[in-house]
Structure formats: C-alpha cells, structure tokens
Design a protein around this motif. Structure first.
Motif, short mmCIF file in Angstrom:
data_model
loop_
_atom_site.label_atom_id
_atom_site.label_comp_id
_atom_site.label_asym_id
_atom_site.label_seq_id
_atom_site.Cartn_x
_atom_site.Cartn_y
_atom_site.Cartn_z
N VAL A 1 0.76 -1.13 0.00
CA VAL A 1 0.17 -0.08 -0.02
C VAL A 1 1.20 1.25 0.06
O VAL A 1 0.50 2.35 -0.60
CB VAL A 1 -0.88 0.09 1.26
CG1 VAL A 1 -1.72 1.44 1.48
CG2 VAL A 1 -1.98 -1.19 0.84
N ALA A 2 1.76 1.40 0.91
CA ALA A 2 2.83 2.53 0.58
C ALA A 2 3.41 2.64 -0.50
O ALA A 2 3.48 3.69 -0.85
CB ALA A 2 3.77 2.19 1.80
N MET A 3 4.17 1.55 -1.19
CA MET A 3 4.65 1.50 -2.14
C MET A 3 3.81 2.07 -3.53
O MET A 3 4.21 2.93 -4.48
CB MET A 3 5.32 0.34 -2.75
CG MET A 3 6.34 -0.03 -1.85
SD MET A 3 7.99 0.84 -2.09
CE MET A 3 8.25 0.33 -3.86
N SER A 4 2.63 1.60 -3.35
CA SER A 4 1.70 2.00 -4.56
C SER A 4 1.35 3.74 -4.39
O SER A 4 1.15 4.46 -5.25
CB SER A 4 0.24 1.18 -4.31
OG SER A 4 0.65 -0.24 -4.41
N SER A 5 0.89 4.12 -2.97
CA SER A 5 0.66 5.38 -2.91
C SER A 5 1.63 6.31 -3.09
O SER A 5 1.39 7.50 -3.48
CB SER A 5 -0.17 5.54 -1.36
OG SER A 5 -0.45 6.87 -1.32
#
Length: 300
Positions: free
Chosen positions: A150-154
C-alpha cells in the motif's frame, strides 16, 4: 460519560518534504503526548502514507523522522536517470527502507488504528483505471492488503518512481487526503456527523507558486518540461486537488478543521535531499502555539 469526538490526522504528499510534517507532529506530541493515541483514523497520501501507516503501526514520530534523515534520503534517491526516457529513480531502496519498518506480511487489518490511503490504479488489459482508497475500516475490501504494498503504491510518483502493481501516486487524486478521510468518517462504516469530527491536517510546506510566463502559446512540451515551476502540469494537478480538499474540508467542519502547513521561502522538489536540513529547521522553529491551543480545545 464525557463527550468524545472522532479524531482524524491527515498527512499530505510531497516526497522528502514529509520531513517537515513529521517534525511538526513530533513537536506537538512533545507538548501533548496522547495526541496519536487518542486519534481514531490516520490518513496519508504518498510520503504521507508512510507517516500514516507508521503511526498506525505504533512507530513513534521520532522513529519515522529518521526515515527522512539525509543519509536515508540519499539512499532512497540514490541514482537518478533522465526522466524523459524512464523513471528518474528505481524504487528498490525505498522498499528496502519500508521493510526495515514494517514486517513483509503485515496487513492493514493488523494495524492498531484505522487508516485511509489514496492510490490510483491505472488498469491493464482486463480492467479500467480507478481510484483505490486502501483502508481497514469495518467490512473493508482492502483490509488484507500488505502495508508495504500500500505504501509503495501510494508513493509511486509518476516521472520519479516506477508504477507499482499497476498503481501510481495517490497525489494524482488526493494530495491532501483530508476530504477523503472525512467522507469515510461520515460514511456508513463509521457514520459520524460533521459536528462530531475533528480533523488536523499536516501539509508539507508551500510557497506562492504561479506561472509568470505567457502560457497562451504553450504546447505539450511546455506544460511538461517547463522549469518554472518544474513539471507545471503535474505541479498544478497536485496543488489544485490539495486546495480543493482543504476548501471543502473547512466548509464541512468549520472550526473543527485545522490545517498546519508552513510557508517555505523557496520551492523544494520531492527529491531535493539537500533541503532536508532546511525542512527540519523550518519545522523546529515554526510557531505552533495556535495549533496547540486548537488541539487542547478540540481533541477531547
């Protein structure tokens, strides 16, 4: 039993300028040690997602601040390429640093706080593009998503980083996630009224940008590669949707909304490692007394 409001912390995107946001939060927490513990929901976009997810996992502001150290910043933005033909940086070192904070298989449902993290799914040959707001609210369809993913995507900022699992930076739709988190708080999963919500929004610094040139003759190249401001069409998109979020959040919450976002005396790019000391110093010296008073009055 005393009245208890539903409290939200929201963190903007802005790359390394997140150093300013977390410095401010750390100073506020020194005066009000329970602020994060008493928060119900934490939202964050791009670099703000790293802060939000870290806080929700129980990482202290001081520990998150270390992620934005000059050493770590240079490691994440370690080798640049020509952004005209490929992403300016790869994302391997960023993921490595995130895995030093979050266990690889930690999922949103495992976090100690509710979170909302904006991203944009660009689609593929079998699906269409759409915004995705990763969250662990009751009955969430995304609660099993891995925190690192999620952090990498955002934070997969176009031009700067590669796409990640068909996602790009959440700043494309919600640089400031305040309005998104507010809507979720008012939705059926939580069902809070506006008068019951308190929202403290952290920016990553601003300067009074404008395009001083005559834009009537600009074509594709000018809107993409002009240097004042850098990447103007992206700068306008990010700042424009952030200002919309702030305007509407304040309209909905009125005095129950508070925004802390110091003025910078120069424009700072999301990958400007040499500006880290300036950002930390700005956060250390910024007058937070008015914000502390607001918190003391509203963060019941």
């Amino acid at each position: 039993m005393g009245y208890k409001s539903f409290k939200i912390l929201a963190f903007d995107g802005g790359g390394l300028r997140g150093a300013l946001s977390i410095t401010l939060l750390r100073r506020i927490q020194m005066e009000m040690p329970q602020i994060v513990r008493n928060t119900n929901l934490i939202s964050g976009t791009s670099t703000g997602s790293l802060i939000a997810l870290g806080l929700a996992y129980g990482v202290s502001p001081r520990e998150i601040e270390e992620l934005y150290s000059l050493e770590n910043s240079k490691y994440i933005f370690h080798k640049s390429y020509s952004e005209m033909i490929r992403p300016k940086y790869d994302n391997k070192h960023l993921k490595e640093k995130l895995l030093s904070i979050f266990p690889e298989n930690l999922r949103l449902k495992d976090l100690g706080k509710l979170v909302v993290i904006p991203t944009f799914y660009i689609g593929n040959e079998t699906s269409n593009w759409k915004p995705i707001f990763y969250n662990n609210l009751p009955n969430s369809s995304t609660e099993n998503a891995r925190v690192v993913d999620v952090a990498m995507s955002s934070s997969a900022a176009p031009v700067f980083f590669p796409t990640y699992n068909y996602h790009i930076d959440g700043g494309i739709i919600a640089t400031d996630p305040s309005l998104v988190s507010l809507i979720y708080a008012m939705g059926k999963e939580i069902n809070k009224k506006t008068e019951d919500i308190r929202l403290l929004s952290f920016g990553t610094g601003y300067c009074y940008n404008s395009i001083k040139q005559d834009t009537t003759t600009w074509g594709v190249v000018d809107w993409i590669v002009n240097k004042d401001p850098s990447l103007p069409i992206i700068s306008i998109t990010l700042e424009g949707n952030a200002q919309m979020s702030q305007f509407l959040s304040e309209k909905l919450l009125e005095e129950n909304y508070c925004r802390i976002n110091p003025h910078m005396d120069r424009d700072i790019s999301m990958d400007d490692c040499e500006a880290i000391n300036y950002l930390v110093e700005l956060g250390e010296n910024y007058d937070i007394e008015d914000y502390l008073r607001w918190i003391k009055n509203k963060w019941d």
